[in-house]
Design an enzyme around this catalytic site. Sequence first.
Site, PDB file in Angstrom:
ATOM      1  N   ASP B   9       0.863  -1.181   0.000  1.00 63.49           N
ATOM      2  CA  ASP B   9       0.000   0.000   0.000  1.00 63.49           C
ATOM      3  C   ASP B   9       0.898   1.229   0.000  1.00 63.49           C
ATOM      4  OD1 ASP B   9      -2.336   1.591   0.173  1.00 63.49           O
ATOM      5  OD2 ASP B   9      -2.047   1.817   2.314  1.00 63.49           O
ATOM      6  N   SER B  10       0.315   2.359  -0.403  1.00 61.12           N
ATOM      7  CA  SER B  10       1.082   3.603  -0.358  1.00 61.12           C
ATOM      8  C   SER B  10       1.349   4.031   1.083  1.00 61.12           C
ATOM      9  CB  SER B  10       0.333   4.704  -1.099  1.00 61.12           C
ATOM     10  OG  SER B  10      -0.931   4.886  -0.510  1.00 61.12           O
ATOM     11  N   TYR B  41      -0.253   8.380  -2.846  1.00 59.23           N
ATOM     12  CA  TYR B  41      -0.021   8.199  -4.278  1.00 59.23           C
ATOM     13  C   TYR B  41      -1.049   8.954  -5.128  1.00 59.23           C
ATOM     14  CZ  TYR B  41       3.355   4.317  -3.710  1.00 59.23           C
ATOM     15  OH  TYR B  41       4.449   3.553  -3.434  1.00 59.23           O
ATOM     16  N   GLY B  42      -2.224   9.212  -4.541  1.00 55.38           N
ATOM     17  CA  GLY B  42      -3.325   9.849  -5.274  1.00 55.38           C
ATOM     18  C   GLY B  42      -2.897  11.001  -6.176  1.00 55.38           C
ATOM     19  N   CYS B  72      -4.280  -0.891  -2.330  1.00 55.24           N
ATOM     20  CA  CYS B  72      -4.264   0.546  -2.608  1.00 55.24           C
ATOM     21  C   CYS B  72      -5.049   0.757  -3.892  1.00 55.24           C
ATOM     22  CB  CYS B  72      -2.811   0.978  -2.780  1.00 55.24           C
ATOM     23  SG  CYS B  72      -2.593   2.647  -3.419  1.00 55.24           S
ATOM     24  N   ASN B  73      -6.083   1.586  -3.810  1.00 58.42           N
ATOM     25  CA  ASN B  73      -6.940   1.789  -4.979  1.00 58.42           C
ATOM     26  C   ASN B  73      -6.196   2.439  -6.142  1.00 58.42           C
ATOM     27  OD1 ASN B  73     -10.003   1.170  -4.480  1.00 58.42           O
ATOM     28  ND2 ASN B  73      -9.141   1.828  -2.541  1.00 58.42           N
ATOM     29  N   THR B  74      -5.372   3.435  -5.842  1.00 61.38           N
ATOM     30  CA  THR B  74      -4.660   4.137  -6.913  1.00 61.38           C
ATOM     31  C   THR B  74      -3.728   3.175  -7.654  1.00 61.38           C
ATOM     32  OG1 THR B  74      -4.670   6.064  -5.467  1.00 61.38           O
ATOM     33  CG2 THR B  74      -3.285   6.185  -7.417  1.00 61.38           C
ATOM     34  N   GLU B 151      -6.389   9.803   9.423  1.00 59.65           N
ATOM     35  CA  GLU B 151      -4.945   9.846   9.713  1.00 59.65           C
ATOM     36  C   GLU B 151      -4.625  10.754  10.905  1.00 59.65           C
ATOM     37  OE1 GLU B 151      -2.097   9.713   6.609  1.00 59.65           O
ATOM     38  OE2 GLU B 151      -2.900   7.716   6.229  1.00 59.65           O
ATOM     39  N   CYS B 184     -11.963   3.061  -0.668  1.00 60.67           N
ATOM     40  CA  CYS B 184     -10.676   3.551  -0.165  1.00 60.67           C
ATOM     41  C   CYS B 184     -10.346   2.684   1.037  1.00 60.67           C
ATOM     42  CB  CYS B 184     -10.794   5.020   0.252  1.00 60.67           C
ATOM     43  SG  CYS B 184      -9.339   5.623   1.156  1.00 60.67           S
ATOM     44  N   THR B 185      -9.109   2.191   1.090  1.00 61.81           N
ATOM     45  CA  THR B 185      -8.777   1.235   2.149  1.00 61.81           C
ATOM     46  C   THR B 185      -8.735   1.870   3.537  1.00 61.81           C
ATOM     47  OG1 THR B 185      -6.458   1.486   1.512  1.00 61.81           O
ATOM     48  CG2 THR B 185      -7.607  -0.453   0.706  1.00 61.81           C
ATOM     49  N   HIS B 186      -8.725   3.205   3.616  1.00 59.57           N
ATOM     50  CA  HIS B 186      -8.819   3.860   4.923  1.00 59.57           C
ATOM     51  C   HIS B 186     -10.231   3.767   5.521  1.00 59.57           C
ATOM     52  CE1 HIS B 186      -5.058   5.933   3.865  1.00 59.57           C
ATOM     53  NE2 HIS B 186      -4.981   6.369   5.090  1.00 59.57           N
TER      54      HIS B 186
END
Lengths: 267, 267
Positions: B9-10, B41-42, B72-74, B151, B184-186
């Site tokens: 993941d980023s 990364y977005g 990571c979606n991006t 975050e 989004c993984t968050h």
Amino acid sequence: MEQPIGVIDSGVGGLTVLHELKRQLPKEKFIYLGDTLRCPYGPKQEHEVIQYTWEMVTHLMTFDIKMLVIACNTATALVINQLKEQLPIPVVGVIEPGARAAIKATKTNHVGIIGTENTIKSKAYETALKSIKPSLTTVGVACPKFVPLIESGQFTEPGALEIVKESLEFIKDHPNLDTLILGCTHYPIIQPLIEEVVGEQITVLSSAVETGFEVSTLLTFYNMYNSLEGKLEEPVILTTGSLNVFQHLKEEIFQLKSASLKQITLS
Amino acid sequence: MEQPIGVIDSGVGGLTVLHELKRQLPKEKFIYLGDTLRCPYGPKQEHEVIQYTWEMVTHLMTFDIKMLVIACNTATALVINQLKEQLPIPVVGVIEPGARAAIKATKTNHVGIIGTENTIKSKAYETALKSIKPSLTTVGVACPKFVPLIESGQFTEPGALEIVKESLEFIKDHPNLDTLILGCTHYPIIQPLIEEVVGEQITVLSSAVETGFEVSTLLTFYNMYNSLEGKLEEPVILTTGSLNVFQHLKEEIFQLKSASLKQITLS
């Protein structure tokens, strides 16, 4: 020419799986074979189930199927490993998708399974569940009244809820249980009754629904999605037995009105 | 020696995926790499995301991983096809499992997606959804306030619910929508707040949970389940950035207390 996905079952129960496949994968082509003449497989000898299943598979292979779905718990438990080893196409059963979905869903790690006497006796779900997550607590209970209730059509009558209640009495002894697997492809037909009885605290999982999801996953990984963009083809339903019960179920329950229906003979 | 499953993941968002993988597959061994130093990364250029992702993958390949999960979606949107073609191991992204789960869940065929600006702009979920089921209605809305909320740790404070409410105002304009993908993984970290806002009529799907299910499916099909029966190994977490945020999250949110944590440098 797009290749179809083959679906086999001992009878009509697998139509719940076909219905889900069609709903989740509307662009795919399906061919279903129900061995209604020799149904149910549950009480049959092991070697008979193996022979009958291979006869169905051999017949469907002549339609150049790209994937095989065994929409029958008994056949899955007894023949899936043989089929996986010997067929040149991916083979999906109904037990592993249901087991995996339960592991995904449970928070309490206490999972129940209901099915026919044979499926429960085989402990196939317990084995699948515990091989992935050994810490799970499981309880399997046979509900022998459910298939007759469904096949007779009496599940729409007022007495049906009482039968479901009696069969699911065991739930009260497992206050920690939060996930229930419908380990028989017939049971999704009475899922609303089952959900009414077990209440909102318990997640009811249909192997049929989860098998649809698994087929979808594998189509991506084998890069086998149908690219058909035009007119959608309706499923073909073959049976070794009477057309009547299929005719009724496919129209009244499964919204598969335009599926074609044909009787065949397996040797 | 059992091979681990690699997760990249980023940053820290992919810990939701690692947590689910560990929960659904307790016998497996995992190694996680979060490129926190260069996160997010977005807003990065496409060629940068591709380069960074390959650097992470190259690093994890030295641990002899048997499967790669792009949490990571991006990175999934930009690099998964390259990785699938060029790596000798199966590669799983977060977009397809989420899309398939939504198709499975929706009854109204109206699906919402929330994610970062970039993920929503990419229309990656819409593409995945409609390639399987063209008849779906979809709506994608960016929720740029969610990642900072998570975050910063402020998601546990009283004002958080109000922020979630404002971001999800669009739901009211789609009364037919019955399924919402957390793209989004968050976001699974604030899933209880999201569920409180959207209400019981809408099924909220976490890509993290569904990705766990997909990895489980593929382990069976590639016959790659860990046979380890003894002591379970805890995940290894590598990061290119500060250890602090991982230390906090892994213990407070993800019950990964005994996971080992190490800072590395990617070149």
